[in-house]
Design a protein around this motif. Sequence first.
Motif, PDB file in Angstrom:
ATOM      1  N   UNK A   1       0.698  -1.441  -0.099  1.00 37.15           N
ATOM      2  CA  UNK A   1       0.338   0.170  -0.264  1.00 37.15           C
ATOM      3  C   UNK A   1       0.863   1.118  -0.082  1.00 37.15           C
ATOM      4  N   UNK A   2       0.980   2.647  -1.190  1.00 37.29           N
ATOM      5  CA  UNK A   2       2.428   3.101  -1.574  1.00 37.29           C
ATOM      6  C   UNK A   2       0.832   4.339  -1.179  1.00 37.29           C
ATOM      7  N   UNK A   3       1.789   5.451   0.141  1.00 34.54           N
ATOM      8  CA  UNK A   3       1.261   6.206   1.188  1.00 34.54           C
ATOM      9  C   UNK A   3       2.324   7.623   0.818  1.00 34.54           C
TER      10      UNK A   3
ATOM     11  N   UNK B   1       4.482  14.945   2.996  1.00 37.54           N
ATOM     12  CA  UNK B   1       4.993  14.417   2.267  1.00 37.54           C
ATOM     13  C   UNK B   1       5.895  14.293   1.584  1.00 37.54           C
ATOM     14  N   UNK B   2       5.991  13.401   2.737  1.00 42.10           N
ATOM     15  CA  UNK B   2       6.587  11.688   2.642  1.00 42.10           C
ATOM     16  C   UNK B   2       6.189  11.247   1.948  1.00 42.10           C
ATOM     17  N   UNK B   3       6.632   9.961   0.714  1.00 40.31           N
ATOM     18  CA  UNK B   3       5.541   8.921   0.322  1.00 40.31           C
ATOM     19  C   UNK B   3       6.776   7.225   0.940  1.00 40.31           C
ATOM     20  N   UNK B   4       6.180   6.143   0.920  1.00 42.47           N
ATOM     21  CA  UNK B   4       6.380   5.461   1.802  1.00 42.47           C
ATOM     22  C   UNK B   4       5.599   4.539   0.962  1.00 42.47           C
ATOM     23  N   UNK B   5       5.591   3.150   1.574  1.00 45.69           N
ATOM     24  CA  UNK B   5       5.051   1.664   1.359  1.00 45.69           C
ATOM     25  C   UNK B   5       4.897   0.372   2.552  1.00 45.69           C
TER      26      UNK B   5
END
Length: 132
Positions: free
Chosen positions: A99-101, A105-109
């Motif tokens: 699940x990508x989020x 401002x930070x992106x993560x999985x």
Amino acid sequence: MTKIGAQDRCPCLSGEQYASCCGRFHSGGAEAATAEQLMRSRYTAFVLLDRDYLLRTWHPDTAPLDLQLDPEMQWRRLDIAATGGGGPFDTAGTVEFKAHYRHTGERGVLHETSRFVRSGGRWLYVDGDIRD
């Protein structure tokens, strides 16, 4: 709670409209027939901040007493990597997903293998193992 229209594409990325995909589970009009359907509907519930649905589909032995959802968390995409069991005639199953989020401002999985059981004719989320 975040809103989505019945004719909008479902956030689980099945390609279906929300009303005929996860929306029917969220409204109580249908039950997920597979562990993957439940996984997708729970992902969409996180997108929509639908706390009640998440708690309703969590196994009572592992459900939190309280569930706070962060409105700053933006769930962007769901990828199903693998499933094991969890079919219409199974009593248990697993779903591995990413699940990508985006959060502040930070992106993560979030990469998890979730466990599900069928109890009383309904699929329930039990728990999951976070993967790297």
